[in-house]
Design a protein around this motif. Structure first.
Motif, mmCIF file in Angstrom:
data_model
loop_
_atom_site.group_PDB
_atom_site.id
_atom_site.type_symbol
_atom_site.label_atom_id
_atom_site.label_comp_id
_atom_site.label_asym_id
_atom_site.label_seq_id
_atom_site.Cartn_x
_atom_site.Cartn_y
_atom_site.Cartn_z
ATOM 1 N N THR A 44 90.942 -7.478 -10.763
ATOM 2 C CA THR A 44 90.824 -6.058 -11.112
ATOM 3 C C THR A 44 92.221 -5.470 -11.155
ATOM 4 N N PRO A 45 92.599 -4.831 -12.224
ATOM 5 C CA PRO A 45 93.976 -4.322 -12.327
ATOM 6 C C PRO A 45 94.211 -3.161 -11.376
ATOM 7 N N ASP A 46 95.341 -3.202 -10.716
ATOM 8 C CA ASP A 46 95.771 -2.090 -9.880
ATOM 9 C C ASP A 46 96.781 -1.298 -10.693
ATOM 10 N N TRP A 47 96.292 -0.229 -11.315
ATOM 11 C CA TRP A 47 97.156 0.525 -12.215
ATOM 12 C C TRP A 47 98.295 1.219 -11.485
ATOM 13 N N ALA A 48 98.198 1.287 -10.148
ATOM 14 C CA ALA A 48 99.295 1.876 -9.389
ATOM 15 C C ALA A 48 100.559 1.026 -9.502
#
Length: 791
Positions: A549-553
């Motif tokens: 799951t991408p961590d856009w932070a």
């Protein structure tokens, strides 16, 4: 008293003196900072005190929080870093000249103690103290840059090959000057004296610079080495490229540039701080800088190259600034000989003339120093609003100066007599903003004037300077598998490519690495803070096999217009292995859903607000840049308030002086003798406090002397005792009004400083979050980011 004037943007340069009698007045000479926007020249023979005056002027600019870029061909300006607030002998000891100590029969330690005593007494004589020395040291960050050397902070010339800002690229004349300066500066380093109109080397390099910069691409030297043999240009003018510049000759030029790059000594030219005018003027936090570019160690050709590239960079920066009538920054050159001659046309001349003509509108003040006025192009002299003229060596020099002053309607005979009698540290001041020329003696410098600094002394002042090697292409990590073509993608996924900043240099290859690219259109709105703006965010997130799951932070916010993303790769590029997570059906769509939530909660618009000046930062403007803008806005308001103060106090002081004159004329000599000291003290207070602030205006310059003279003449008169008493009462009342006016003036100055001290203005951070309905994901897809690797 002087500290009050520092709050008003006035430079304390010295004290007025009478060139006929040689008397030095107590009244300080205050030079308005805003007058420097019309530029200045300092002219004086060796030993006239020319460099000392330049140091004092730069000290005043720094105390006033004005950033400075100083070009130092002689090595003297590093003395500005020698400020010792405690004024102890041990502070002076490392910098004293042993030969000077021996000449006085002293050991270096004893000589250092004598120098410390000399500085304490000199500062006191000129109404300065250790507190002012400390204020100078704290006013700005000071650095000595030594291009081509590791003695100070190295200065990389690669910064000068960056694509110019849009404001410059959109102006054909400025863009042409920028291209010409870059080509000339580079060829000068190669030892090629290239005429822009006839040299094929210059024409080819200019064509390459123009093509890449118009496309928004930066250049560097390795790229040029690869591009010169095969530039991708069919014609130069209307003739085929191979006819004008055969391949064999182009290869010879490329080899010459390559040999320069391969030279061990050239590594220092590519390392260190970038040649970026904004970074030379301000820290990232917005604090002003004093950047001394020392070129004393370079050859004549290398000096010309550095000066040309630096002037072009300053011109680029200037064109990106908003207009202002207040002083924003100072560009100082300690010796202009050879860079702005009256007949020849070195590459620096065009840039200097352009700056002299245009810089005023942007608040950039130029100060040019020289030994002989014949070293300066006449057009340059005519564009300088202030002339500081010291002792001149020849009649020809004096005639040249007088010709310029005659054009301004000055009394040439009087000025000729003054110039002939000028001694050391005495200068004639001609300022177009003042009613007439005058003379002054320069004040004592806050910095220790040790003379030209040796290499080891510069190193001591620049402890962080190091000979860091130039950046070299790095090979891909061992786990990276580089393929010759892009991997196949699932249906519905399109790939976008970040633009390559340059062409691969010899021995390099272009490697694309996978990223998750997302462009989001966001509308930020706040009725309370009167904010409504649109922003498009371009995010790049590194991906690997472990990504679920991408961590856009963790995504990087790219300063790139999404419209500049490319649909095709550069030919011949290699590709890193694509993580399997990106190839799963529907993966990107599922990641896209989390993006909107991330932007709403974690990507607010940050706005800085200053209530005192009622200014807010622009979207995307950092705190440091906003503080720079605040300082300029505060200076503009200060200059407006100063003009208002001057207008009001001129009228009020003129009326009081006239009343005092009439009252004094009625006083009996015997009665006057008992009050002479009190009257003169009151006049000295009013004249020094207000007269220095108001400048060389007619009332303060003449009425104070006229009143004192009238008081002496009135002492010969005899009146009845009642008349004398009443006249004395009137005179005493006026004296008190003058004193009250001075106190009122100081109160206004204090209030002005408190209201407009930009360093103390509090900032409020405003975070504006976007509503979910105001967030639109433009796209989220596979992206390829370029990287240069060794082949």
């Amino acid at each position: 008293m002087l500290k009050s004037y520092e709050k008003l943007g006035a430079f304390y340069l010295g004290r007025r003196f009478d060139p006929d009698s040689g008397d030095i007045a107590r009244e300080p000479l205050l030079y308005d900072a805003s007058d420097l926007t019309t530029h200045a020249v300092i002219i004086g023979m060796t030993g006239s005190g020319k460099t000392g005056l330049g140091v004092c002027l730069l000290e005043e600019a720094l105390i006033d929080q004005v950033p400075v870029i100083a070009i130092d061909p002689k090595g003297d300006l590093g003395n500005l870093l020698l400020n010792f607030p405690q004024l102890r002998g041990e502070d002076f000891a490392p910098w004293v000249d042993p030969a000077a100590a021996r000449a006085q029969g002293l050991e270096p330690a004893s000589f250092a103690q004598a120098q410390a005593k000399l500085w304490r007494e000199g500062l006191a004589d000129w109404d300065q103290d250790a507190e002012r020395v400390a204020r100078l040291g704290q006013a700005a960050e000071m650095t000595i840059y030594t291009p081509g050397s590791t003695a100070g902070q190295p200065l990389s010339i690669l910064g000068s090959l960056r694509a110019p800002p849009a404001a410059v690229a959109a102006d054909p004349e400025l863009f042409g000057q920028r291209v010409q300066a870059a080509a000339t500066g580079l060829l000068t380093l190669l030892g090629i004296d290239a005429d822009p109109l006839t040299s094929r080397e210059h024409i080819l390099l200019s064509a390459l610079f123009a093509r890449e910069w118009q496309a928004g691409r930066d250049l560097d030297l390795p790229t040029l080495v690869g591009a010169i043999p095969q530039p991708g240009i069919d014609k130069l003018g209307i003739l085929p490229l191979d006819t004008v510049f055969p391949p064999k000759d182009r290869m010879a030029l490329a080899l010459r540039l390559n040999n320069l790059l391969a030279s061990p000594g050239f590594a220092t030219w590519l390392s260190g701080a970038p040649m970026d005018a904004n970074a030379l003027l301000y820290t990232p936090q917005g604090r002003p800088r004093m950047s001394i570019v020392n070129i004393a160690h370079l050859s004549d050709a290398e000096r010309m190259s550095v000066v040309t590239l630096l002037l072009a960079e300053v011109l680029n920066w200037m064109r990106t600034q908003p207009g202002t009538g207040s002083l924003r920054a100072v560009l100082y050159m300690d010796e202009i000989f050879g860079y702005l001659p009256p007949s020849a046309n070195p590459p620096s001349k065009m840039l200097l003339l352009t700056l002299l003509k245009q810089a005023r509108a942007f608040g950039l003040g130029l100060v040019l120093s020289t030994q002989n006025p014949v070293d300066l192009d006449y057009k340059a002299l005519s564009n300088a609003g202030t002339w500081f003229i010291g002792r001149l060596q020849t009649d020809q020099d004096r005639a040249r100066v007088l010709d310029g002053l005659r054009a301004g309607g000055a009394d040439v005979q009087q000025l000729s007599r003054w110039l002939t009698g000028l001694g050391k540290r005495r200068f004639l001041l001609h300022n177009v903003h003042e009613a007439r020329p005058g003379c002054f003696a320069t004040r004592w410098a806050l910095s220790y004037l040790a003379g030209p600094l040796a290499r080891e002394q510069i190193q001591r002042l620049t402890p962080e300077a190091s000979a860091s090697p130039p950046p070299v292409p790095s090979a891909p990590a061992p786990s990276v598998v580089a393929a010759a073509g892009p991997p196949p993608l699932p249906a519905g996924i399109r790939a976008l490519y970040l633009p390559a900043p340059r062409l691969p240099a010899p021995g390099e290859a272009l490697l694309y690495q996978p990223r998750l690219l997302a462009a989001v259109d966001v509308h930020y709105a706040s009725a309370r803070h009167k904010i409504a703006c649109e922003r498009r965010l371009l995010l790049a997130l590194a991906v690997d096999e472990s990504l679920l799951t991408p961590d856009w932070a963790d995504a990087e916010l790219l300063e790139l217009d999404p419209d500049r993303l490319q649909a095709r790769a550069e030919p011949g590029a290699r590709y890193a292995e694509l993580p399997a997570a990106l190839l799963k059906p529907g993966a990107i769509k599922s990641w896209q859903r989390s993006l909107s939530q991330h932007v709403r909660t974690e990507r607010p618009l940050c706005i800085w607000h200053c209530s005192a000046l009622k200014l807010s930062s622009s979207p995307g403007e950092g705190e440091g840049d906003f503080r720079v803008r605040l300082r300029q806005a505060a200076n503009e308001r200060r200059d407006t308030e100063v003009a208002s103060l001057r207008a009001r106090y001129e009228k009020r002081l003129a009326k009081l002086e006239d009343r005092l004159l009439r009252a004094q004329q009625a006083i009996d000599r015997e009665a006057q003798q008992s009050r002479a000291t009190q009257v003169d003290a009151a006049l000295s207070f009013g004249g020094a406090l207000l007269g220095a602030f108001l400048g060389r205006r007619k009332v303060s310059a003449t009425n104070v002397r006229r009143v004192s003279s009238a008081a002496r003449r009135a002492g010969r008169l005899r009146k009845e005792s009642g008349d004398v008493a009443r006249a004395e009462e009137r005179a005493a009342a006026v004296q008190e009004e003058i004193a009250a006016l001075g106190r009122e003036f100081e109160d206004e100055v204090d209030h002005l400083e408190q209201a407009l001290d930009s360093s103390q203005l509090p900032l409020e951070e405003i975070l504006v979050k976007a509503k979910s309905s105001d967030i639109q994901v433009h796209f989220a897809t596979l992206g390829w980011a370029p990287r240069y690797v060794a082949t």
